[in-house]
Design a protein around this motif. Structure first.
Motif, PDB file in Angstrom:
ATOM      1  N   LEU A  76      -5.877 -54.189  70.172  1.00  0.00           N
ATOM      2  CA  LEU A  76      -4.555 -54.125  70.775  1.00  0.00           C
ATOM      3  C   LEU A  76      -4.395 -52.759  71.423  1.00  0.00           C
ATOM      4  CD1 LEU A  76      -2.552 -55.594  67.776  1.00  0.00           C
ATOM      5  CD2 LEU A  76      -3.306 -56.811  69.820  1.00  0.00           C
ATOM      6  N   LEU A  77      -4.006 -52.754  72.692  1.00  0.00           N
ATOM      7  CA  LEU A  77      -3.743 -51.518  73.410  1.00  0.00           C
ATOM      8  C   LEU A  77      -2.263 -51.484  73.746  1.00  0.00           C
ATOM      9  CD1 LEU A  77      -6.835 -51.582  73.643  1.00  0.00           C
ATOM     10  CD2 LEU A  77      -6.587 -50.802  75.977  1.00  0.00           C
ATOM     11  N   LEU A  78      -1.678 -50.332  73.581  1.00  0.00           N
ATOM     12  CA  LEU A  78      -0.270 -50.140  73.877  1.00  0.00           C
ATOM     13  C   LEU A  78      -0.167 -49.185  75.065  1.00  0.00           C
ATOM     14  CD1 LEU A  78       2.542 -50.929  72.833  1.00  0.00           C
ATOM     15  CD2 LEU A  78       2.463 -48.916  71.371  1.00  0.00           C
ATOM     16  N   PHE A  79       0.541 -49.639  76.100  1.00  0.00           N
ATOM     17  CA  PHE A  79       0.718 -48.857  77.318  1.00  0.00           C
ATOM     18  C   PHE A  79       2.180 -48.474  77.472  1.00  0.00           C
ATOM     19  CE2 PHE A  79      -3.093 -51.259  78.030  1.00  0.00           C
ATOM     20  CZ  PHE A  79      -3.910 -50.437  78.797  1.00  0.00           C
ATOM     21  N   LYS A  80       2.388 -47.277  77.985  1.00  0.00           N
ATOM     22  CA  LYS A  80       3.745 -46.813  78.283  1.00  0.00           C
ATOM     23  C   LYS A  80       3.655 -45.951  79.536  1.00  0.00           C
ATOM     24  CE  LYS A  80       7.684 -44.420  76.275  1.00  0.00           C
ATOM     25  NZ  LYS A  80       8.143 -43.591  75.160  1.00  0.00           N
ATOM     26  N   GLY A  81       4.483 -46.254  80.513  1.00  0.00           N
ATOM     27  CA  GLY A  81       4.454 -45.493  81.752  1.00  0.00           C
ATOM     28  C   GLY A  81       3.133 -45.575  82.483  1.00  0.00           C
ATOM     29  N   GLY A  82       2.433 -46.683  82.351  1.00  0.00           N
ATOM     30  CA  GLY A  82       1.172 -46.884  83.045  1.00  0.00           C
ATOM     31  C   GLY A  82      -0.046 -46.267  82.387  1.00  0.00           C
ATOM     32  N   ALA A  83       0.116 -45.717  81.181  1.00  0.00           N
ATOM     33  CA  ALA A  83      -1.011 -45.086  80.488  1.00  0.00           C
ATOM     34  C   ALA A  83      -1.161 -45.664  79.080  1.00  0.00           C
ATOM     35  CB  ALA A  83      -0.794 -43.584  80.395  1.00  0.00           C
ATOM     36  N   GLU A  84      -2.400 -45.742  78.626  1.00  0.00           N
ATOM     37  CA  GLU A  84      -2.650 -46.165  77.248  1.00  0.00           C
ATOM     38  C   GLU A  84      -2.162 -45.070  76.309  1.00  0.00           C
ATOM     39  OE1 GLU A  84      -6.358 -46.894  74.185  1.00  0.00           O
ATOM     40  OE2 GLU A  84      -6.760 -47.151  76.325  1.00  0.00           O
ATOM     41  N   VAL A  85      -1.325 -45.457  75.346  1.00  0.00           N
ATOM     42  CA  VAL A  85      -0.800 -44.469  74.395  1.00  0.00           C
ATOM     43  C   VAL A  85      -1.310 -44.697  72.975  1.00  0.00           C
ATOM     44  CG1 VAL A  85       1.269 -43.933  75.732  1.00  0.00           C
ATOM     45  CG2 VAL A  85       1.352 -45.779  74.035  1.00  0.00           C
ATOM     46  N   ALA A  86      -1.838 -45.894  72.695  1.00  0.00           N
ATOM     47  CA  ALA A  86      -2.354 -46.168  71.349  1.00  0.00           C
ATOM     48  C   ALA A  86      -3.286 -47.367  71.388  1.00  0.00           C
ATOM     49  CB  ALA A  86      -1.207 -46.424  70.378  1.00  0.00           C
ATOM     50  N   ARG A  87      -4.138 -47.425  70.359  1.00  0.00           N
ATOM     51  CA  ARG A  87      -5.131 -48.495  70.233  1.00  0.00           C
ATOM     52  C   ARG A  87      -5.265 -48.872  68.768  1.00  0.00           C
ATOM     53  NH1 ARG A  87     -10.450 -49.331  73.235  1.00  0.00           N
ATOM     54  NH2 ARG A  87      -9.267 -48.263  74.834  1.00  0.00           N
ATOM     55  N   GLN A  88      -5.364 -50.175  68.525  1.00  0.00           N
ATOM     56  CA  GLN A  88      -5.498 -50.706  67.160  1.00  0.00           C
ATOM     57  C   GLN A  88      -6.554 -51.808  67.193  1.00  0.00           C
ATOM     58  OE1 GLN A  88      -3.591 -50.214  64.131  1.00  0.00           O
ATOM     59  NE2 GLN A  88      -5.085 -51.590  63.277  1.00  0.00           N
ATOM     60  N   SER A  89      -7.574 -51.688  66.381  1.00  0.00           N
ATOM     61  CA  SER A  89      -8.604 -52.728  66.303  1.00  0.00           C
ATOM     62  C   SER A  89      -8.502 -53.459  64.986  1.00  0.00           C
ATOM     63  CB  SER A  89      -9.997 -52.111  66.444  1.00  0.00           C
ATOM     64  OG  SER A  89     -10.160 -51.576  67.732  1.00  0.00           O
ATOM     65  N   GLY A  90      -8.785 -54.743  65.028  1.00  0.00           N
ATOM     66  CA  GLY A  90      -8.756 -55.567  63.828  1.00  0.00           C
ATOM     67  C   GLY A  90      -7.411 -56.234  63.625  1.00  0.00           C
ATOM     68  N   ALA A  91      -7.415 -57.207  62.753  1.00  0.00           N
ATOM     69  CA  ALA A  91      -6.199 -57.963  62.448  1.00  0.00           C
ATOM     70  C   ALA A  91      -5.280 -57.132  61.551  1.00  0.00           C
ATOM     71  CB  ALA A  91      -6.555 -59.274  61.762  1.00  0.00           C
ATOM     72  N   VAL A  92      -3.983 -57.215  61.829  1.00  0.00           N
ATOM     73  CA  VAL A  92      -2.982 -56.513  61.027  1.00  0.00           C
ATOM     74  C   VAL A  92      -1.803 -57.440  60.769  1.00  0.00           C
ATOM     75  CG1 VAL A  92      -3.588 -54.202  61.839  1.00  0.00           C
ATOM     76  CG2 VAL A  92      -1.869 -55.507  63.075  1.00  0.00           C
ATOM     77  N   ARG A  93      -1.040 -57.131  59.733  1.00  0.00           N
ATOM     78  CA  ARG A  93       0.169 -57.899  59.431  1.00  0.00           C
ATOM     79  C   ARG A  93       1.266 -57.534  60.425  1.00  0.00           C
ATOM     80  NH1 ARG A  93      -0.446 -55.210  54.812  1.00  0.00           N
ATOM     81  NH2 ARG A  93       1.721 -54.536  54.949  1.00  0.00           N
ATOM     82  N   LYS A  94       2.253 -58.393  60.545  1.00  0.00           N
ATOM     83  CA  LYS A  94       3.330 -58.168  61.499  1.00  0.00           C
ATOM     84  C   LYS A  94       4.089 -56.881  61.214  1.00  0.00           C
ATOM     85  CE  LYS A  94       7.179 -60.634  61.716  1.00  0.00           C
ATOM     86  NZ  LYS A  94       8.160 -61.687  61.986  1.00  0.00           N
ATOM     87  N   ASP A  95       4.382 -56.594  59.952  1.00  0.00           N
ATOM     88  CA  ASP A  95       5.123 -55.372  59.644  1.00  0.00           C
ATOM     89  C   ASP A  95       4.328 -54.131  60.037  1.00  0.00           C
ATOM     90  OD1 ASP A  95       3.304 -55.860  57.539  1.00  0.00           O
ATOM     91  OD2 ASP A  95       4.604 -54.979  56.028  1.00  0.00           O
ATOM     92  N   ALA A  96       3.024 -54.155  59.844  1.00  0.00           N
ATOM     93  CA  ALA A  96       2.178 -53.029  60.228  1.00  0.00           C
ATOM     94  C   ALA A  96       2.106 -52.899  61.751  1.00  0.00           C
ATOM     95  CB  ALA A  96       0.777 -53.181  59.644  1.00  0.00           C
ATOM     96  N   LEU A  97       2.044 -54.021  62.444  1.00  0.00           N
ATOM     97  CA  LEU A  97       2.015 -54.006  63.904  1.00  0.00           C
ATOM     98  C   LEU A  97       3.325 -53.448  64.458  1.00  0.00           C
ATOM     99  CD1 LEU A  97       0.676 -54.597  66.584  1.00  0.00           C
ATOM    100  CD2 LEU A  97       1.430 -56.983  66.372  1.00  0.00           C
ATOM    101  N   ASN A  98       4.443 -53.888  63.919  1.00  0.00           N
ATOM    102  CA  ASN A  98       5.738 -53.377  64.364  1.00  0.00           C
ATOM    103  C   ASN A  98       5.873 -51.882  64.105  1.00  0.00           C
ATOM    104  OD1 ASN A  98       7.339 -55.422  65.636  1.00  0.00           O
ATOM    105  ND2 ASN A  98       7.432 -56.483  63.680  1.00  0.00           N
ATOM    106  N   ALA A  99       5.426 -51.417  62.958  1.00  0.00           N
ATOM    107  CA  ALA A  99       5.478 -49.988  62.647  1.00  0.00           C
ATOM    108  C   ALA A  99       4.608 -49.191  63.612  1.00  0.00           C
ATOM    109  CB  ALA A  99       5.050 -49.747  61.198  1.00  0.00           C
TER     110      ALA A  99
END
Length: 106
Positions: A76-99
Motif C-alpha cells: 500500500l502506497l499513500l500519496f499526498k500532494g502528488g508525492a509518496e508519503v508512506a508505504r506499507q507491505s503485507g496484510a494489516v487489520r483495518k484499525d492498523a491501516l486507519n492508524a
C-alpha cells in the motif's frame, strides 16, 4: 470497491489528486491481497470525500510496480500532494491501516 488505475491514468488520478490517495498494489493470485481487499474497501467507504483509493494489478501494470519499486504484494502506497508519503507491505487489520493513514496524512 476501489477502482483500478493504470499507467495511462495514474498521474491524473493519483498524483494530480487534491485528496490524499491510497494505492493498493496487488495480484489476483495473492492470498493476503484477497484478505486485504475488503479491508481496503471498508476504508474507502469510511473515508469517502477525504481519501481516494485505487488498486494497481501488478500483473497488468508492471511498469507502475517497477516505477514504485513494489517488491511484494500487497503493498500500500499513500500519496499526498502528488508525492509518496508512506508505504506499507503485507496484510494489516483495518484499525492498523486507519492508524497508519492518520499518522501519514497530517
Amino acid at each position: 470497491m476501489a477502482a483500478r488505475v493504470s499507467k495511462a491514468d495514474f498521474d491524473d488520478k493519483v498524483l494530480g489528486s487534491s485528496l490524499p490517495v491510497l494505492v493498493d498494489f496487488y495480484s489476483d493470485s495473492c492470498v493476503p491481497c484477497k484478505r486485504m481487499s475488503p479491508v481496503v474497501g471498508d476504508v474507502e467507504d469510511e473515508r469517502e470525500g477525504s481519501l481516494s483509493v485505487y488498486k494497481v494489478n501488478i500483473n497488468f501494470d508492471t511498469e507502475l510496480a517497477e516505477q514504485y519499486d513494489v517488491q511484494s504484494v500487497p503493498t500500500l502506497l499513500l500519496f499526498k500532494g502528488g508525492a509518496e508519503v508512506a508505504r506499507q507491505s503485507g496484510a494489516v487489520r483495518k484499525d492498523a491501516l486507519n492508524a497508519w493513514i492518520d499518522d501519514n496524512v497530517k
